[in-house]
Design a protein around this motif. Structure first.
Motif, PDB file in Angstrom:
ATOM      1  N   ALA A 203       0.780  -1.240   0.000  1.00 18.79           N
ATOM      2  CA  ALA A 203       0.000   0.000   0.000  1.00 18.79           C
ATOM      3  C   ALA A 203       0.811   1.290   0.000  1.00 18.79           C
ATOM      4  O   ALA A 203       0.592   2.161  -0.832  1.00 18.79           O
ATOM      5  N   GLN A 204       1.748   1.439   0.935  1.00 16.95           N
ATOM      6  CA  GLN A 204       2.343   2.763   1.138  1.00 16.95           C
ATOM      7  C   GLN A 204       3.517   3.050   0.201  1.00 16.95           C
ATOM      8  O   GLN A 204       3.856   4.199  -0.038  1.00 16.95           O
ATOM      9  N   LYS A 205       4.181   1.991  -0.298  1.00 16.47           N
ATOM     10  CA  LYS A 205       5.209   2.119  -1.324  1.00 16.47           C
ATOM     11  C   LYS A 205       6.492   2.785  -0.833  1.00 16.47           C
ATOM     12  O   LYS A 205       7.202   3.426  -1.613  1.00 16.47           O
ATOM     13  N   GLU A 206       6.816   2.625   0.433  1.00 17.93           N
ATOM     14  CA  GLU A 206       8.108   3.100   0.944  1.00 17.93           C
ATOM     15  C   GLU A 206       8.941   1.869   1.306  1.00 17.93           C
ATOM     16  O   GLU A 206       8.702   1.218   2.327  1.00 17.93           O
ATOM     17  N   TRP A 207       9.896   1.532   0.438  1.00 20.93           N
ATOM     18  CA  TRP A 207      10.708   0.340   0.643  1.00 20.93           C
ATOM     19  C   TRP A 207      12.142   0.645   0.245  1.00 20.93           C
ATOM     20  O   TRP A 207      12.446   1.659  -0.382  1.00 20.93           O
ATOM     21  N   ILE A 208      13.040  -0.265   0.620  1.00 21.83           N
ATOM     22  CA  ILE A 208      14.448  -0.162   0.223  1.00 21.83           C
ATOM     23  C   ILE A 208      14.866  -1.448  -0.480  1.00 21.83           C
ATOM     24  O   ILE A 208      15.196  -1.451  -1.649  1.00 21.83           O
ATOM     25  N   PHE A 209      14.815  -2.556   0.251  1.00 20.21           N
ATOM     26  CA  PHE A 209      15.335  -3.829  -0.234  1.00 20.21           C
ATOM     27  C   PHE A 209      14.216  -4.686  -0.837  1.00 20.21           C
ATOM     28  O   PHE A 209      13.032  -4.430  -0.609  1.00 20.21           O
ATOM     29  N   PRO A 210      14.576  -5.731  -1.576  1.00 23.72           N
ATOM     30  CA  PRO A 210      13.567  -6.690  -2.024  1.00 23.72           C
ATOM     31  C   PRO A 210      12.818  -7.319  -0.849  1.00 23.72           C
ATOM     32  O   PRO A 210      13.265  -7.249   0.304  1.00 23.72           O
ATOM     33  N   ILE A 211      11.697  -7.957  -1.140  1.00 20.11           N
ATOM     34  CA  ILE A 211      10.797  -8.431  -0.081  1.00 20.11           C
ATOM     35  C   ILE A 211      11.479  -9.432   0.842  1.00 20.11           C
ATOM     36  O   ILE A 211      11.398  -9.313   2.070  1.00 20.11           O
ATOM     37  N   ARG A 212      12.173 -10.414   0.279  1.00 24.60           N
ATOM     38  CA  ARG A 212      12.690 -11.483   1.135  1.00 24.60           C
ATOM     39  C   ARG A 212      13.826 -11.028   2.050  1.00 24.60           C
ATOM     40  O   ARG A 212      13.832 -11.390   3.234  1.00 24.60           O
ATOM     41  N   PRO A 213      14.803 -10.218   1.605  1.00 22.22           N
ATOM     42  CA  PRO A 213      15.745  -9.653   2.573  1.00 22.22           C
ATOM     43  C   PRO A 213      15.071  -8.777   3.627  1.00 22.22           C
ATOM     44  O   PRO A 213      15.488  -8.761   4.794  1.00 22.22           O
ATOM     45  N   SER A 214      14.028  -8.055   3.220  1.00 19.94           N
ATOM     46  CA  SER A 214      13.308  -7.232   4.197  1.00 19.94           C
ATOM     47  C   SER A 214      12.654  -8.097   5.267  1.00 19.94           C
ATOM     48  O   SER A 214      12.629  -7.730   6.451  1.00 19.94           O
ATOM     49  N   MET A 215      12.123  -9.255   4.857  1.00 20.32           N
ATOM     50  CA  MET A 215      11.546 -10.172   5.838  1.00 20.32           C
ATOM     51  C   MET A 215      12.624 -10.736   6.761  1.00 20.32           C
ATOM     52  O   MET A 215      12.379 -10.977   7.950  1.00 20.32           O
ATOM     53  N   ARG A 216      13.824 -10.926   6.244  1.00 22.06           N
ATOM     54  CA  ARG A 216      14.931 -11.372   7.104  1.00 22.06           C
ATOM     55  C   ARG A 216      15.228 -10.318   8.178  1.00 22.06           C
ATOM     56  O   ARG A 216      15.449 -10.642   9.353  1.00 22.06           O
ATOM     57  N   HIS A 442      -4.105  -4.912  -6.627  1.00 19.93           N
ATOM     58  CA  HIS A 442      -5.287  -4.877  -7.497  1.00 19.93           C
ATOM     59  C   HIS A 442      -6.555  -4.614  -6.686  1.00 19.93           C
ATOM     60  O   HIS A 442      -7.400  -3.788  -7.070  1.00 19.93           O
ATOM     61  N   GLU A 443      -6.686  -5.332  -5.572  1.00 19.28           N
ATOM     62  CA  GLU A 443      -7.896  -5.216  -4.757  1.00 19.28           C
ATOM     63  C   GLU A 443      -8.053  -3.803  -4.205  1.00 19.28           C
ATOM     64  O   GLU A 443      -9.156  -3.232  -4.211  1.00 19.28           O
ATOM     65  N   ILE A 444      -6.956  -3.227  -3.736  1.00 21.57           N
ATOM     66  CA  ILE A 444      -7.011  -1.867  -3.190  1.00 21.57           C
ATOM     67  C   ILE A 444      -7.344  -0.866  -4.290  1.00 21.57           C
ATOM     68  O   ILE A 444      -8.152   0.052  -4.097  1.00 21.57           O
ATOM     69  N   ALA A 445      -6.717  -1.028  -5.444  1.00 19.02           N
ATOM     70  CA  ALA A 445      -6.983  -0.106  -6.556  1.00 19.02           C
ATOM     71  C   ALA A 445      -8.451  -0.139  -6.959  1.00 19.02           C
ATOM     72  O   ALA A 445      -9.064   0.910  -7.211  1.00 19.02           O
ATOM     73  N   ASP A 446      -9.024  -1.325  -7.019  1.00 19.11           N
ATOM     74  CA  ASP A 446     -10.438  -1.439  -7.382  1.00 19.11           C
ATOM     75  C   ASP A 446     -11.328  -0.752  -6.345  1.00 19.11           C
ATOM     76  O   ASP A 446     -12.291  -0.053  -6.703  1.00 19.11           O
ATOM     77  N   SER A 447     -11.024  -0.962  -5.064  1.00 20.54           N
ATOM     78  CA  SER A 447     -11.839  -0.338  -4.001  1.00 20.54           C
ATOM     79  C   SER A 447     -11.685   1.175  -4.012  1.00 20.54           C
ATOM     80  O   SER A 447     -12.668   1.908  -3.838  1.00 20.54           O
TER      81      SER A 447
END
Length: 558
Positions: A203-216, A442-447
């Protein structure tokens, strides 16, 4: 002979007959329109009766402080202690925001919440060319531990709790706070960090790293905190930003729960039992405009979470199943037109959070559609909470809307819709897979599109915007303006820190950080704490890790 079963049957038959008669009578009465729905689009009836909750499981409601916690996480709720009144603040330098904190504490605020500027959120130092024009604009600028020290200077952090709204660079801010606590000798048990990175990709689009390193990184924060900070909240799993991006209340809750599942799975895969860390997980929801749907949402959230933790993850501790949440009123509902109406909107939204059982609450300023709220707007927002707490008497009874046929039926319906969405996410392969495929987006955009369409057509009334419109007037309060000297002051302080630090020590620790980042089983929190103590900057730490993990580029999903 007295036949109790026969009497029960007669009573049931009478109730069914009366309900049928009532339904037929109501069907003959005219209504203003043919279709009534909640903010999430759930159909609503004209009237609710015992028949509407007759099929619900007997343990759905229960008692406050008891599984499944529908009526509240604690037995006494606000009769034991009011919710924490936590107005968010952040602008300029640490010294600037410290002044706002002191003002709010003087006005009776009971918790602090920190907003950070965009460079800090995105992992850039204030002197980075990409930070130009953004330093201290939308929040406070934090480059080094010295800024953190200035931010909390003179504030008793043993007495007042702190929440930090930071996500992709959250572990660095936590490391700074840990180092600050060690230097000042205060207890870290009154700290929460938002840290929820998955909602950024959604939703908010503030990120740095790819998803899986971020989860680490999230795993490292949660595991390290569980083993070193017994009562610290390492994450506020957040629906607020999902809602502000355009999701319905049902989607907000469902997507937030999907993220919670992903975090619990990530940490338990590392060999940590759910009862070791789940007691310190916390949530962050919005209070939207549909009053009863919001109350139902909060009640359903507790019940869904309790059952997920017990049945899906095998939690045995009550604390692991007990959902606690911070709430903020809905910024997306605030308007520039007739801004005094924002006080009224905020008051009703805050009341829904209280009646829904929030543990912590931020009320928005009337002028937030223009800029960061002014001191006067923040005082009025805080007074809104204080009037609810001290004058309305709604705090005297736990879950006072519990037992309402409508509220219980709506709680059940929200729960059912959320579980349907969670089953769909599971079928897709889980939350991360669903993010990568663009499902949530997609779901958020539609709503969001549907709401915008209804608002433009006047189907969704917004006073001052598409109904009861008046000529525009200047805002009722002076609007907060960013001091143009902030950026120069912040950069000067940053350069001074770099000049006086032990650069050789920083270099050695940076090399260690890179080595440990390349070892998936190693926790990077300890070396990050050493780095911030050595005066390494937030931007330098992030830049080194970009060389290891790269940066996230969103794949087009439309």
């Amino acid at each position: 002979m007295f036949d109790s079963e026969a009497l029960k049957r007669q009573a049931a038959e009478k109730a069914a007959w009366e309900a049928k008669e009532l339904a037929e009578f109501l069907a003959r009465q005219p209504e203003a329109r043919s279709d009534y729905r909640t903010g999430s689009g759930l159909p609503t009836q004209r009237l609710y009766t015992p028949e509407d909750i007759a099929d619900a499981p007997a343990d759905n409601i229960g008692l406050p402080g008891r599984f499944p916690y529908t009526r509240g996480p604690y037995p006494t709720m606000y009769r034991g202690r009011n919710w924490t009144m936590r107005q968010i603040a952040g602008f300029g330098t640490g010294e600037d925001t410290n002044g706002r904190f002191r003002y709010l504490i003087e006005q009776g605020q009971t918790g602090l919440s920190v907003d950070f500027d965009m460079p800090t959120l995105m992992g850039y130092d204030s002197d980075d060319p990409r930070s130009l024009g953004e330093v201290g604009r939308e929040g406070v600028a934090i480059d080094t531990i010295d800024d953190m020290e200035a931010l909390f200077s003179g504030i008793d952090l043993e007495r007042i709790s702190v929440s930090m709204t930071i996500n992709p660079s959250a572990w660095i801010l936590l490391a700074m706070y840990v180092a600050l606590a060690e230097s000042r000798g205060f207890d870290l048990n009154k700290l929460s960090v938002q840290a929820d990175i998955l909602k950024e990709y959604i939703a908010q689009k503030e990120w740095i790293f790819p998803i899986r390193p971020s989860m680490r990184v999230m795993r490292d924060m949660i595991v390290w905190s569980a083993r070193n900070l017994a009562r610290y909240n390492p994450i506020n799993i957040s629906g607020y930003h999902i809602s502000e991006a355009g999701a319905t209340s049902v989607q907000e809750l469902a997507f937030t729960m999907a993220n919670a599942i992903a975090y619990v799975e990530e940490v338990t895969r590392a060999g940590v039992h759910v009862d070791e860390f789940a007691p310190r997980l916390a949530f962050y929801f919005v209070a939207q405009a549909d009053f009863f749907e919001e109350v139902a949402k909060f009640r359903a959230a507790r019940r869904i979470y309790a059952r997920l933790m017990k049945e899906r993850f095998g939690a045995t501790k009550a604390e692991s199943m007990r959902l606690r949440f911070h709430c903020q009123t809905a910024a997306a509902t605030l308007t520039k037109a007739q801004p005094l109406n924002n006080i009224i909107r905020t008051a009703f939204q805050a009341l829904s959070a209280v009646l829904g059982g929030a543990q912590s609450l931020h009320t928005n300023g009337m002028d937030e559609a223009y800029a960061i709220p002014s001191e006067e707007a923040m005082k009025i927002a805080l007074r809104t909470q204080q009037v609810i707490a001290l004058e309305t008497h709604v705090t005297q009874v736990v879950d006072p809307l519990g037992g309402s046929y409508y509220v219980e039926a709506l709680t059940n319906r929200v729960e059912a819709e959320v579980l349907r969405i969670l089953a769909k996410v599971d079928a897709m392969g889980g939350t991360i897979k669903a993010i990568e495929e663009g499902f949530f987006q997609h779901e958020i955009a539609d709503s969001a599109y549907d709401f915008a369409r209804r608002k433009a057509a006047g189907e969704q009334p917004v006073i001052g915007v598409n109904t009861l419109v008046e000529p525009s007037e200047p805002p009722p309060l002076p609007i907060h303006k960013v001091d143009p000297a902030v950026e120069a002051r912040q950069i000067a302080g940053l350069k001074a820190v770099r000049r006086r630090r032990d650069q050789a020590l920083v270099d050695r620790l940076m090399d260690r950080l890179e080595r440990e980042a390349r070892e998936p089983a190693t926790n990077i929190m300890p070396v990050t704490i050493e780095l911030v103590k050595a005066r390494a900057t937030l931007g330098e730490i992030v830049a080194r890790l970009r060389t290891v993990w790269g940066a996230y580029i969103e794949r087009p999903v439309f």
